[in-house]
Design a protein around this motif. Structure first.
Motif, PDB file in Angstrom:
ATOM      1  N   LYS A  17       0.836  -1.214   0.000  1.00 18.08           N
ATOM      2  CA  LYS A  17       0.000   0.000   0.000  1.00 18.08           C
ATOM      3  C   LYS A  17       0.870   1.264   0.000  1.00 18.08           C
ATOM      4  O   LYS A  17       0.643   2.178  -0.782  1.00 18.08           O
ATOM      5  CB  LYS A  17      -0.916   0.013   1.237  1.00 18.08           C
ATOM      6  N   SER A  18       1.859   1.286   0.902  1.00 22.74           N
ATOM      7  CA  SER A  18       2.684   2.496   1.012  1.00 22.74           C
ATOM      8  C   SER A  18       3.509   2.691  -0.249  1.00 22.74           C
ATOM      9  O   SER A  18       3.703   3.823  -0.709  1.00 22.74           O
ATOM     10  CB  SER A  18       3.593   2.399   2.239  1.00 22.74           C
ATOM     11  N   THR A  19       3.986   1.589  -0.812  1.00 25.34           N
ATOM     12  CA  THR A  19       4.752   1.680  -2.065  1.00 25.34           C
ATOM     13  C   THR A  19       3.873   2.300  -3.158  1.00 25.34           C
ATOM     14  O   THR A  19       4.318   3.147  -3.930  1.00 25.34           O
ATOM     15  CB  THR A  19       5.188   0.257  -2.509  1.00 25.34           C
ATOM     16  N   ALA A  30       5.334   7.932   2.220  1.00 24.23           N
ATOM     17  CA  ALA A  30       5.034   6.916   3.237  1.00 24.23           C
ATOM     18  C   ALA A  30       6.236   5.992   3.379  1.00 24.23           C
ATOM     19  O   ALA A  30       6.945   5.731   2.404  1.00 24.23           O
ATOM     20  CB  ALA A  30       3.809   6.113   2.820  1.00 24.23           C
ATOM     21  N   ILE A  31       6.442   5.506   4.599  1.00 27.41           N
ATOM     22  CA  ILE A  31       7.585   4.615   4.840  1.00 27.41           C
ATOM     23  C   ILE A  31       7.243   3.214   4.342  1.00 27.41           C
ATOM     24  O   ILE A  31       6.166   2.685   4.604  1.00 27.41           O
ATOM     25  CB  ILE A  31       7.923   4.548   6.349  1.00 27.41           C
ATOM     26  N   VAL A  32       8.215   2.664   3.598  1.00 23.88           N
ATOM     27  CA  VAL A  32       8.045   1.312   3.050  1.00 23.88           C
ATOM     28  C   VAL A  32       9.080   0.411   3.700  1.00 23.88           C
ATOM     29  O   VAL A  32      10.233   0.812   3.858  1.00 23.88           O
ATOM     30  CB  VAL A  32       8.296   1.342   1.519  1.00 23.88           C
ATOM     31  N   THR A  38       4.299  -1.834   9.042  1.00 21.83           N
ATOM     32  CA  THR A  38       5.117  -0.619   9.033  1.00 21.83           C
ATOM     33  C   THR A  38       4.241   0.618   9.201  1.00 21.83           C
ATOM     34  O   THR A  38       4.537   1.509   9.983  1.00 21.83           O
ATOM     35  CB  THR A  38       5.921  -0.528   7.715  1.00 21.83           C
ATOM     36  N   THR A  39       3.151   0.674   8.446  1.00 21.29           N
ATOM     37  CA  THR A  39       2.258   1.839   8.568  1.00 21.29           C
ATOM     38  C   THR A  39       1.327   1.607   9.756  1.00 21.29           C
ATOM     39  O   THR A  39       0.696   0.553   9.846  1.00 21.29           O
ATOM     40  CB  THR A  39       1.423   2.015   7.284  1.00 21.29           C
ATOM     41  N   THR A  40       1.267   2.601  10.646  1.00 23.26           N
ATOM     42  CA  THR A  40       0.405   2.443  11.817  1.00 23.26           C
ATOM     43  C   THR A  40      -0.811   3.361  11.708  1.00 23.26           C
ATOM     44  O   THR A  40      -1.926   2.897  11.584  1.00 23.26           O
ATOM     45  CB  THR A  40       1.189   2.696  13.110  1.00 23.26           C
ATOM     46  N   ILE A  58      -4.863   8.257   0.904  1.00 23.28           N
ATOM     47  CA  ILE A  58      -4.789   7.909   2.329  1.00 23.28           C
ATOM     48  C   ILE A  58      -4.224   6.496   2.469  1.00 23.28           C
ATOM     49  O   ILE A  58      -4.863   5.520   2.081  1.00 23.28           O
ATOM     50  CB  ILE A  58      -6.178   8.001   2.990  1.00 23.28           C
ATOM     51  N   ASP A  59      -2.990   6.438   2.992  1.00 21.85           N
ATOM     52  CA  ASP A  59      -2.351   5.143   3.259  1.00 21.85           C
ATOM     53  C   ASP A  59      -2.834   4.673   4.624  1.00 21.85           C
ATOM     54  O   ASP A  59      -3.034   5.490   5.527  1.00 21.85           O
ATOM     55  CB  ASP A  59      -0.824   5.358   3.276  1.00 21.85           C
ATOM     56  N   THR A  60      -3.044   3.388   4.770  1.00 20.41           N
ATOM     57  CA  THR A  60      -3.593   2.893   6.040  1.00 20.41           C
ATOM     58  C   THR A  60      -2.784   1.701   6.559  1.00 20.41           C
ATOM     59  O   THR A  60      -1.982   1.108   5.832  1.00 20.41           O
ATOM     60  CB  THR A  60      -5.055   2.418   5.852  1.00 20.41           C
TER      61      THR A  60
HETATM   62 MG    MG Z   1       2.480   0.687   4.758  1.00 19.09          MG
END
Ligand code: MG
Ligand code: GTP
Length: 397
Positions: A17-19, A30-32, A38-40, A58-60
């Motif tokens: 998702k973040s990628t 976003a951090i990958v 990883t994503t909080t 919106i990254d989740t």
């Molecule tokens: Mg993520």
């Protein structure tokens, strides 16, 4: 300008998702990492979607996050999903599990459009049989992507743009109020409050919507209205700035609906019929009742003033009761407790989906919810005006 749409990315941990957020935004927002979870908290990034315009990505956190905090995180992801205009649902390795199935069921129940994305196609390609099965079951295309190589970015953006632009937006002016060939008067006072050299956005939008409907538009200032009606009474409706409503209404012949630009805007954002039904609750408020004010943004001084000062003041003065007011800003959770009535702001900074989703959570508890504009109109006794009621009936259909 198009409304800002919220596009939420959902899927299990490590689905990419973040990628994908970084790929779509063209920036490392976003951090990958290869660590699952990883994503909080949700991460938002504004971007322009070519062919549509401004959107928030919106990254989740993963919907399969585990442990007490993990479950709270995944609940946050579902909450973002319930307020989104479009959901991108990622899965990988031909594994469309009960997690994705439950997610899609939730999206469907909230009528949130979604795109299924089979990610990491550089590692495992989507089986044609699974593609067909999912497409048959959900009636949508399954998009194949490698978020890491970026192949398919342009095509995905086109699909996103089609999905959000194609959503059947309600027209600002319904045909029932002014359709093809109908003649409508707009009252736009050019007084000290009017901005220099231009019209305000609700007026501009209304003119555009009337032209789209092929209605015939006459634009006047309040003082000219009498002359216009002296020449002809053949008008379907009058739409006025609400500040001069009383003055306008006094001149309009009986039987011609009169409403305001703000009513049209309010109708676009929320469940208008429910707002309309709930407004009468103001009359039965009792001493000690709790009233909830729902603001949709956190940073508008003028909105603060209306929600925090003017509306509570008006309700106290109108009812003569001692009421207790609570306030919620942004899209914060609604406080627990029994409220006799809730009032939602105009929501100029929120999407219709965000407002509808929040209002339905409150309505489910049996609490009536109206909005600022309707409440003000009610307390100014506009509902006693037959022409105003006729207008509401036409637009609430
Ligand atoms: Mg993520
Ligand atoms: N081979 C391959 N690896 C990918 C792809 N997309 C992401 N990855 C890798 O998968 C891992 C997880 O990627 P993220 O983007 O952090 O995944 P996420 O869904 O945000 O994960 P959480 O935040 O933990 O829920 C990273 O090591 C990425 O480099 C892809 O298309 N192909």
């Amino acid at each position: 300008m198009n409304d800002i749409k919220n596009i939420v990315l959902l899927g299990r941990r490590n689905a990419g998702k973040s990628t994908l957020v970084n790929l779509l935004a063209g920036q490392q927002v976003a951090i990958v990492s290869e660590v699952a979870g990883t994503t909080t908290d949700p991460v938002r990034k504004r971007m322009e979607v070519p062919g549509y315009g401004p959107c928030n990505l919106i990254d989740t956190a993963g919907i399969d996050d585990v442990g007490d905090i993990g479950v709270m995180r995944s609940e946050r992801s579902f909450k973002e999903a319930s307020m989104a205009d479009l959901a991108l649902v990622l899965f990988t390795g031909n594994d469309f599990s009960p997690y994705e199935r439950d997610l899609v069921r939730r999206l469907k129940s909230k009528k949130i459009p979604f795109i299924l994305i089979h990610n990491k196609e550089d590692e495992v390609r989507l089986d044609e049989s699974l593609r067909k099965k999912l497409e048959d079951e959900f009636g949508c295309k399954v998009f194949s992507l490698s978020g890491i190589s970026g192949e398919g970015r342009g095509e995905l953006l086109r699909l996103i743009s089609d999905s959000i632009a194609g959503g059947e937006e309600m027209a600002l002016v319904p045909d029932s109020l002014a359709g093809e060939g109908d003649r409508v008067i707009l009252v736009c006072p050019i007084d000290r409050g009017a901005p220099e050299g231009r019209l305000i956005l609700p007026q501009v939008k209304t003119i555009r919507a009337l032209l789209d409907n092929k209605a015939v538009v006459t634009i006047v200032q309040p003082s000219q209205l009498k002359d216009v009606f002296a020449q002809s009474r053949n008008f379907k409706a009058v739409i006025t700035d609400s500040q001069v409503f009383a003055e306008v209404s006094a001149v309009v012949p009986e039987g011609i609906p009169v409403g305001s630009f703000s009513m049209l805007m309010a109708r676009l954002k929320g469940p208008f019929g429910f707002f309309l039904e709930s407004v009468k609750k103001i009359d039965s408020l009792e001493d000690g009742d709790r009233v909830l004010i729902l603001e949709s943004c956190t940073h508008h001084a003028s909105c603060d003033d209306i929600g925090r000062v003017k509306i509570p003041g008006m309700i106290q003065a109108y009812t003569g009761k001692k009421l207790e007011f609570s306030f919620v800003s942004g899209l914060d959770p609604v406080p627990e407790g029994n409220f006799a009535l809730a009032l939602q702001c105009g929501g100029c900074m929120a999407t219709s989906r965000q407002i509808v989703s929040r209002v339905s959570l409150i309505a489910e508890k049996g609490i009536p919810v109206t909005n600022y504009g309707l409440a003000i109109a009610y307390m100014k006794h506009l509902f006693n005006d037959a022409n105003f009621r006729a207008f509401l009936n036409l637009v609430a259909e």
